[in-house]
Design an enzyme around this catalytic site. Sequence first.
Site, short mmCIF file in Angstrom:
data_model
loop_
_atom_site.label_atom_id
_atom_site.label_comp_id
_atom_site.label_asym_id
_atom_site.label_seq_id
_atom_site.Cartn_x
_atom_site.Cartn_y
_atom_site.Cartn_z
N ALA A 66 0.86 -1.18 0.00
CA ALA A 66 0.00 0.00 0.00
C ALA A 66 0.90 1.23 0.00
O ALA A 66 2.09 1.13 0.32
CB ALA A 66 -0.88 -0.02 1.25
N GLY A 105 0.38 -5.07 0.79
CA GLY A 105 -0.78 -5.02 -0.10
C GLY A 105 -0.47 -5.56 -1.48
O GLY A 105 -1.35 -6.12 -2.15
N GLU A 108 -0.70 -9.17 -1.24
CA GLU A 108 -2.12 -9.50 -1.07
C GLU A 108 -2.86 -9.46 -2.40
O GLU A 108 -3.76 -10.26 -2.64
CB GLU A 108 -2.76 -8.53 -0.06
CG GLU A 108 -2.21 -8.73 1.35
CD GLU A 108 -2.74 -7.71 2.32
OE1 GLU A 108 -2.33 -6.53 2.22
OE2 GLU A 108 -3.57 -8.07 3.17
N GLU A 128 3.86 -5.83 7.05
CA GLU A 128 3.05 -4.81 7.73
C GLU A 128 3.39 -4.69 9.21
O GLU A 128 3.36 -3.61 9.78
CB GLU A 128 1.55 -5.13 7.57
CG GLU A 128 0.97 -4.80 6.21
CD GLU A 128 1.13 -5.91 5.19
OE1 GLU A 128 1.95 -6.83 5.41
OE2 GLU A 128 0.44 -5.86 4.15
C1 3H9 Z 1 0.54 -2.40 3.37
O1 3H9 Z 1 0.71 -2.82 2.28
C2 3H9 Z 1 -0.76 -2.53 4.11
C3 3H9 Z 1 -1.78 -3.34 3.39
O2 3H9 Z 1 -1.85 -4.63 3.94
C4 3H9 Z 1 -3.09 -2.66 3.61
C5 3H9 Z 1 -4.03 -2.76 2.53
C6 3H9 Z 1 -5.36 -2.14 2.83
N1 3H9 Z 1 4.69 3.38 0.05
O3 3H9 Z 1 13.31 1.59 0.41
P1 3H9 Z 1 13.74 2.31 -0.81
C7 3H9 Z 1 9.47 4.69 -1.25
S1 3H9 Z 1 1.73 -1.60 4.24
C8 3H9 Z 1 5.20 4.58 -0.24
O4 3H9 Z 1 14.77 3.36 -0.67
P2 3H9 Z 1 14.83 -0.14 -1.88
C9 3H9 Z 1 10.57 5.00 -0.25
O5 3H9 Z 1 10.13 5.88 0.74
C10 3H9 Z 1 3.10 -1.57 3.14
N2 3H9 Z 1 6.49 4.79 -0.56
O6 3H9 Z 1 14.18 1.31 -1.98
C11 3H9 Z 1 11.63 5.60 -1.15
O7 3H9 Z 1 11.26 6.94 -1.40
P3 3H9 Z 1 12.40 8.06 -1.55
C12 3H9 Z 1 3.77 -2.87 3.05
C13 3H9 Z 1 7.29 3.73 -0.55
O8 3H9 Z 1 15.04 -0.58 -3.26
C14 3H9 Z 1 11.46 4.83 -2.45
O9 3H9 Z 1 10.15 4.27 -2.41
N3 3H9 Z 1 4.95 -2.74 2.26
C15 3H9 Z 1 6.83 2.45 -0.24
O10 3H9 Z 1 15.95 -0.12 -0.91
C16 3H9 Z 1 12.45 3.71 -2.60
O11 3H9 Z 1 12.41 2.89 -1.44
C17 3H9 Z 1 6.13 -2.41 2.80
O12 3H9 Z 1 6.25 -2.26 3.99
C18 3H9 Z 1 5.46 2.28 0.07
N4 3H9 Z 1 4.93 1.09 0.35
O13 3H9 Z 1 13.71 -1.04 -1.22
C19 3H9 Z 1 7.29 -2.30 1.87
N5 3H9 Z 1 7.87 1.59 -0.31
O14 3H9 Z 1 13.25 7.61 -2.71
C20 3H9 Z 1 8.07 -1.06 2.16
C21 3H9 Z 1 8.93 2.31 -0.67
O15 3H9 Z 1 11.63 9.30 -1.77
N6 3H9 Z 1 9.13 -0.84 1.22
N7 3H9 Z 1 8.59 3.61 -0.82
O16 3H9 Z 1 13.14 8.05 -0.24
C22 3H9 Z 1 10.30 -1.53 1.27
O17 3H9 Z 1 10.49 -2.44 2.06
C23 3H9 Z 1 11.37 -1.11 0.32
O18 3H9 Z 1 11.09 0.20 -0.09
C24 3H9 Z 1 11.51 -1.99 -0.95
C25 3H9 Z 1 12.52 -1.31 -1.90
C26 3H9 Z 1 12.04 -3.35 -0.52
C27 3H9 Z 1 10.20 -2.12 -1.67
#
Ligand code: 3H9
Length: 693
Positions: A66, A105, A108, A128
């Site tokens: 999400a 998400g 999911e 999450e």
């Molecule tokens: C969820 O899904 C809840 C659902 O169950 C509910 C449904 C109703 N959103 O980490 P990076 C940005 S909760 C917004 O440096 P990497 C991040 O801030 C979510 N922004 O890259 C950064 O921005 P900036 C569950 C996001 O390659 C840029 O993307 N998912 C999100 O080292 C690059 O990120 C997670 O918890 C996001 N979801 O790692 C996954 N994700 O460049 C969270 C990233 O401006 N994300 N950004 O600083 C991660 O674990 C890592 O970002 C990922 C990439 C592994 C994807």
Amino acid sequence: MAAVNQVVDLSVDGGVAVVTVNSPPVNALSVAVRDGLAAAFKQVLGNTDIQAIVLICEGRTFIAGADIAGFGKPPQGANLLEVLRNIEGASQHVVAAIHGTALGGGFEVALACHYRVAVPSAKCGLPEVKLGLLPGAGGTQRLPRIVGVARALEMMTSGEHVGAKACFEMGLVDALVEEDKLREGAIAFARSLIADKRPLKKVRDLDDKLVAARNDPQVFADFRKANARKFRGFDAPDFNIRCVEAAVNLPFDEGMAFERKLFMELMAGVQSAAQRYAFFAGRAVWKIPDVPADTATLPFAQVGIIGAGTMGGGIAMNFLNVGVPVTLVETRQDALDRGIATIRKNYENTAKRGRLTLADVEKRMSMLTGTLSLEALANADVVIEAVFEDMAVKKALFAKLDAIAKPGAILATNTSRLDVNEIACATQRPESVIGLHFFSPANVMRLLEVVRGDKTSNAVIATSMQMAKKIGKVAALVGVCPGFVGNRMLAQRQREAQALMLEGASPQDIDRVLYDFGFPMGPFAMSDLAGLDLGWTRETSSGQTMREKLCELDRRGQKTNAGYYDYDADRTATPSAIVDHLILELAAAKGITRRAIPDEEILERCIYPMINEGAKILEEGKAIRASDIDIVWINGYGWPIYRGGPMFYGDTVGLSKVLDKMREFEAKWGADFRPAKLLEKLAAEGRRFQRLS
Ligand code: 3H9
């Protein structure tokens, strides 16, 4: 390919529709992505010309979750749950094609599809819990239906990313396709489903993996008990577990309703707000406004470390772990031998626990060269000094290094409190000098304070940050001041802990309050663990502080089985009558009238002065942003992430309240509590630290 909206495309390839999401950087489920998915599936669902649908993403990853940045805002756009209901209810096969990371998400969405294919390098997970949440789009109900309760509980409460091969083995992924051929592979897989007349596999209808737990509810109690220590203080893990219980015991739709209710509860809570804040803080900390991201960096292929003690050895391991050769310098052969033997022993212990092969141990050790000659550092790209904390010694060493090190080499000091500018002045190249404050044990602790001197060049700063990332640290750039950010704030807490002890609270009371707040241990237990005799000598001991009194009695902490506490052979602590007596004696000698001190005061006296000091640090420009301070405390000092860090916590409590208390304390106890100007200003304006930068 036809654009459905600005981030979703739709194309048809011989009866197979391909829905493509392209929303950099991570294809998060923003309003546009959800709207695009809703519209694309509306176009193809029920269309008899379309026999299967592939959902795929452009860019570096499948949908990574999400949109965290959109949480807490009024709902907008297509409802994700409705989109997923439609996908799962489709009359054609829907195949998710996964590369990069299918997380939260995003995963999911994939679980709502009938089949999942992935390239071998892909990873899936429900992280999450790390944001203080639970999967809120059916993940808690669908995951256990595929992998069973035990695995689902593990995955959801750890938030781990599981590799595609492991996903394949446990049925989360139905087929692995060749790397770089995901689209073709997924379309071919979809065609094979049609050709083989495979059924539409709706995860919601599966039940066989749930039966065992339905007959044995004890599995949940056992899981809670086994993880009680790990989950202490956090709300989200138990909420996740309750949802899996619901998956086992309720029909799918009721389980979904239960999941939604608990998701909303977590979302509204302060813990998730803190953990989401920490997520973005952990990304912001790498960004340095006056050191552009494209700053040219220097090499760090050869590292020299001076000092083979606990710190130097630990620092060396960081580099050996990532394949960077290290030259370790000592002044005496026995100290060098001991240092190298400790490194070897640490690696061998890791190998015994199965986390390293013996071949790896040898490979790492082969990259380590020990020497008694400083001249051996002539070719080092980076030299890190880890000798004891004495300004004269460090300055003499840096003057020598200046003559030996090659031009452009980074000269770093691991000092935890000395003036990096003064050290830099001992050289003719202060622009090459920087502080790299590792925390002990340096091979384990994640935090690195990168201390920028007045003259440190941008290239040296950028390289230090890059190097920190390479060795797996979380680095915060800080300015020169006594104790930098972490220890400077810690000193406030330590001072108050000592004062409270003399005024009437016992060490165990103070430790309990801070442990209950969420720290892994309180200040006295921490001091005992670190050793009370750091920097203490019998010759100079004046017997004026508890620490000195304890050291004089050879109560030097855990290592002597006695410190603020008594320790048994298993290192279990019990309160000490000797310490109680010493406290009364010292309090009387200082003319302190003892009183009962409520827990609330213990907490406020220990924490608010830290927040106040953090405000001074910001005021003086010694940290870039309040969230950097929080990152330091979360990663270096065990601050509970669900409280967001001291500055976030200050915002949560309310800066006016913190200020009022500081004023009250100042009136009672004097200048140590004088409020920071920034705190006064923000409180007067009704603002928060979070909105500062
Ligand atoms: C969820 O899904 C809840 C659902 O169950 C509910 C449904 C109703 N959103 O980490 P990076 C940005 S909760 C917004 O440096 P990497 C991040 O801030 C979510 N922004 O890259 C950064 O921005 P900036 C569950 C996001 O390659 C840029 O993307 N998912 C999100 O080292 C690059 O990120 C997670 O918890 C996001 N979801 O790692 C996954 N994700 O460049 C969270 C990233 O401006 N994300 N950004 O600083 C991660 O674990 C890592 O970002 C990922 C990439 C592994 C994807």
